[in-house]
Write an enzyme that holds these catalytic residues in place. Structure first.
Site, PDB file in Angstrom:
ATOM      1  N   ASP A  11     -68.334  -8.210 -32.878  1.00 20.74           N
ATOM      2  CA  ASP A  11     -67.832  -9.294 -32.107  1.00 20.74           C
ATOM      3  C   ASP A  11     -67.961 -10.627 -33.136  1.00 20.74           C
ATOM      4  O   ASP A  11     -68.890 -10.651 -33.963  1.00 20.74           O
ATOM      5  CB  ASP A  11     -68.600  -9.623 -31.057  1.00 20.74           C
ATOM      6  N   GLU A  35     -65.432 -15.809 -36.104  1.00 16.97           N
ATOM      7  CA  GLU A  35     -64.237 -16.816 -36.384  1.00 16.97           C
ATOM      8  C   GLU A  35     -65.034 -18.132 -36.478  1.00 16.97           C
ATOM      9  O   GLU A  35     -64.289 -18.964 -37.261  1.00 16.97           O
ATOM     10  CB  GLU A  35     -63.498 -16.820 -35.130  1.00 16.97           C
ATOM     11  N   ASP A  61     -60.804 -12.296 -25.443  1.00 17.02           N
ATOM     12  CA  ASP A  61     -61.231 -12.855 -24.263  1.00 17.02           C
ATOM     13  C   ASP A  61     -59.780 -13.131 -23.234  1.00 17.02           C
ATOM     14  O   ASP A  61     -59.709 -14.444 -23.333  1.00 17.02           O
ATOM     15  CB  ASP A  61     -62.282 -14.093 -24.145  1.00 17.02           C
TER      16      ASP A  61
END
Length: 744
Positions: A439, A442, A505
């Site tokens: 995950d 970024e 998401d």
């Protein structure tokens, strides 16, 4: 980034110098690719000798790193520092020849030729099989100086709290490549807006912005067009694209600094462009057959333990819902400690035993990780003392509180830090963990100093490659080739070589389901072969209708995962019909495994994705150019997800006689259809003349596909078809099917 004020003027605070002519051309031998062509392009036409004084020039160098690919480098000051491009495993140098005459200079690379006209006006042409597909003309190659108070927008304000740059640079280099009449642009990463990028401003800058904004987790400075070519801007930093949005006849791309490098990649078809692009930047490996099965997650919740997990698995088995992978999300570790790679002993007192019990049920195990180390974790001090965390210019550890309190960032430019991180993963693998959800990646700051001296602007996007590579490499080393698989969120150019990636998401609505699909189609046009998404959406809890419709869509994707934010995503939590829908489409996917697994084997060889926009599969049909609510799953299956509770769906079938895989109905294509489907159905059509390998089992994805295999032949074709089936253990068999033979 927009620099101009209409056709004639520049924006306040911007000055521009443009290549005006090819003053001289000569052959050079020392490009990164071998022989090349160098062009001096003054920023005014040289009419007399005195015109050369006080006159800046742009130096353009052309060479070829591979057949069908031409590299172009534009430099204002050639001695200026350049932070370098992406890794190019397929670059080897392959210019057929460089030619210079009195009227032009040429670089030939197979079917692709770059042609520079001598003298004025400036003209750089790119030709595929002798046909000009694009070019750089008047006021295309530019060097722009930008005053501090200039009225321009960098487009990279997202996540400013991570220290990302939000002001302008003092200088930029840009190129503009012409767009033909009706020419459409695709790609630029996983973007959730319209599939066709014409008219859009796109900034290549990874951000954690969800699926409902202009930001993207996977930014790729590569696009392809309907005119038979693609373009990769070879810069991992901030690249700003104006796709027919500033100069509406052109695609403009700009980078800060003194140097811009890009590649033009020949087709002539979109698939040909992707083959060459992925050969240059990296092809995906074959992923394990078990990874195609259903992934069941704890979701992002705190209320789970082994008893909860066991109850989910027992109930799935009792309802004949095959699960292949069980995923532990964040709270397998103690809160405030992410990531310390330690099971929370309050909840999981016997992780080794639990993992062994899961393996006894023939399940694979995935656990969530990220590249951050929270300061409460004992690992924080260990990593800080060893110099494994990213530091600020004053030598202090870079920390912030957005996500985990006081967290630091692992510096993967430091080989020792990478090895340290990998050792933590090896310990988990030794316990019984099979794969990792990587995950984040970024939110990478730019006000820091990297161990290897990398430019922080370059590292912002490139960090995800180092992070995912560290994890993927340790899986390859411990599990072996063909067994390594990630579930990754962030990426940039080259990330396709470390699959799988998921969409991030989304919200739990039909509109978010549509934007999720647009993201997957855009990512496919950016060279990514595998893709997944959170079935039902992540944020919030979907109603039963959304969950059931999304389940059918999710199980007709390359990889399928039930996951959410604050609620469990087991089907019976919605209604009993959701259980039936899950059973129907999970069993269908298992039957399709000989077909799907072969698509993955083929992708490792060709780079062509499993999920395909119709514009990729049917480039000669103008009706498919804008379609982004349906897709091809491989070459043979057309899927139109239903994105409404009432089951009404409108979609297009290309020419020919198509067959519904679910009902057997035959319909004529070359037209639009409107259908209404129950929750256990959707438009799933087989291409005319397809031969579909059909597996014998519906309870697991990793069985012997050659045992009990059926070859299902569908109407609408003639001649012969070659069908290849590769079993999970690598055994391969080729079948030749005569479509004209009478059916029994």
């Amino acid at each position: 980034m927009k620099f101009t004020d209409g056709f004639w003027q520049l924006r306040p605070g911007v000055t521009a110098l443009y290549a005006q002519e090819a003053y001289d051309l000569w052959q050079i031998a020392d490009t990164p690719d071998g022989p090349g062509l160098m062009v001096t392009a003054p920023t005014a036409v040289i009419a007399r000798r005195g015109d050369v004084l006080n006159r800046p020039v742009l130096t353009t160098t052309l060479s070829s790193p591979a057949e069908g690919v031409i590299r172009v480098r534009i430099a204002h000051h050639t001695g200026a520092a350049w932070h370098g491009g992406f890794p190019m495993p397929g670059a080897g140098g392959s210019a057929d020849r460089v030619e210079i005459t009195e009227t032009e200079g040429l670089v030939r690379a197979g079917i692709l030729t770059a042609r520079v006209g001598a003298g004025a006006p400036w003209d750089l042409s790119f030709e595929v099989d002798g046909r000009r597909v694009t070019g750089s003309g008047h006021k295309s190659q530019g060097y722009l100086r930008v005053a501090p108070d200039a009225q321009v927008d960098t487009g990279i304000v997202g996540n400013a709290r991570a220290g990302q740059r939000t002001d302008t640079a003092p200088a930029y280099v840009h190129e503009q490549l012409e767009l033909g009449v009706g020419e459409l642009v695709y790609g630029l990463g996983e973007r959730f807006g319209p599939l066709v990028k014409n008219g859009q401003t796109v900034d290549i800058w990874n951000a954690d912005g969800g699926t409902s904004s202009e930001q993207a987790y996977k930014n790729v400075p590569f696009y392809l067009t309907t005119r038979g070519y693609g373009v990769l801007v070879n810069d991992p930093g901030h690249v700003s694209f104006e796709v027919g949005s500033e100069a509406v006849e052109r695609v403009q791309f700009s980078v800060p600094g003194e140097v811009l490098e890009y590649f033009v990649i020949a087709g002539p078809t979109p698939a040909d462009v992707l083959r060459r692009y992925t050969a240059l930047t990296g092809r995906p490996p074959v992923v394990p057959a078990w990874s195609y099965g259903l992934w069941l997650s704890t979701s992002f919740t705190t209320a789970y333990d082994e008893a909860t997990i066991t109850s989910f698995i027992d109930e799935m088995a009792a309802r004949e819902l095959p699960v292949s992978v069980f995923h532990f999300d964040c709270f397998w570790m103690r809160e405030f400690n992410w990531c310390d790679f330690e099971w929370d002993a309050r909840v999981f007192p016997d992780p080794d035993g639990m993992l062994a019990r899961l393996h006894e049920r023939e399940l694979r195990v995935c656990v969530w990780i990220n590249p951050y180390i929270a300061q409460r974790s004992p690992l924080f001090r260990e990593a800080a003392d060893a110099g494994y965390l990213v530091r600020r210019a004053d030598g202090s550890i870079w920390q912030w509180d957005l996500w985990q309190a006081g967290m630091g960032l692992v510096d993967f430019t430091n080989p020792a830090a990478t090895a340290w991180y990998q050792e933590k993963l090896r310990a988990l693998i030794a316990q019984g963990v099979d794969c990792f959800k990587t995950d984040f990646g970024e939110r990478i700051p730019t006000d820091v100093v990297w161990a290897d001296g990398s430019d922080p602007q370059r590292m912002h996007n490139l960090y995800t490659e180092l992070y995912n590579r560290a994890v993927h490499d340790v899986l390859v080393a411990t599990r072996g080739e063909g067994e390594a698989v990630l579930f990754a969120r962030s990426a940039t150019a080259g990330g396709q070589s470390m699959p799988v990636h998921w969409g991030g998401d989304s919200t739990s609505t039909f509109t978010s389901m549509a934007e999720t699909l647009r993201g997957g189609l855009s990512l496919a046009m950016s060279g990514f072969a595998y893709w997944s998404h959170d079935i039902g959406g992540f944020e919030g809890t979907p109603d039963a209708a959304v969950f059931k419709r999304w389940t059918a869509f999710g199980l007709l994707s390359s990889h399928s995962r039930f996951h959410g934010s604050d609620s469990y995503r087991v089907p019976w939590a919605f209604d009993e019909e959701a259980v039936a829908v899950t059973r129907r489409f999970t069993h269908l996917k298992m039957r399709l495994m000989p077909y799907l697994h072969q698509l993955g084997v083929d992708a490792a060889r060709t780079g062509i994705p499993l999920l395909r926009p119709l514009a990729l599969e049917f480039p000669g049909d103008p009706a498919v150019a804008y379609l982004d609510r349906q897709y091809m799953l491989g070459p043979s299956l057309l899927v139109a997800p239903v994105m409404s509770a009432d089951g009404e769906v409108e979609f297009y079938l290309p020419d020919g006689e198509w067959t519904s895989l679910l009902s057997g109905e035959r319909v004529s294509g070359g037209r639009w259809r409107r259908e209404t489907h129950g929750f256990d159905s959707l438009p799933l059509y087989v291409r005319p003349g397809a031969v579909l390998p059909w597996g014998a089992r519906d309870d697991r994805p990793d069985y012997d596909y050659l045992d009990g295999l059926e070859l299902r032949v569908f109407a609408g074709g003639s001649g012969t078809r070659e069908v290849v089936v590769t079993a999970p253990d690598g055994r391969r068999q080729t079948f030749e099917v005569d479509l004209d033979a009478p059916t029994p």
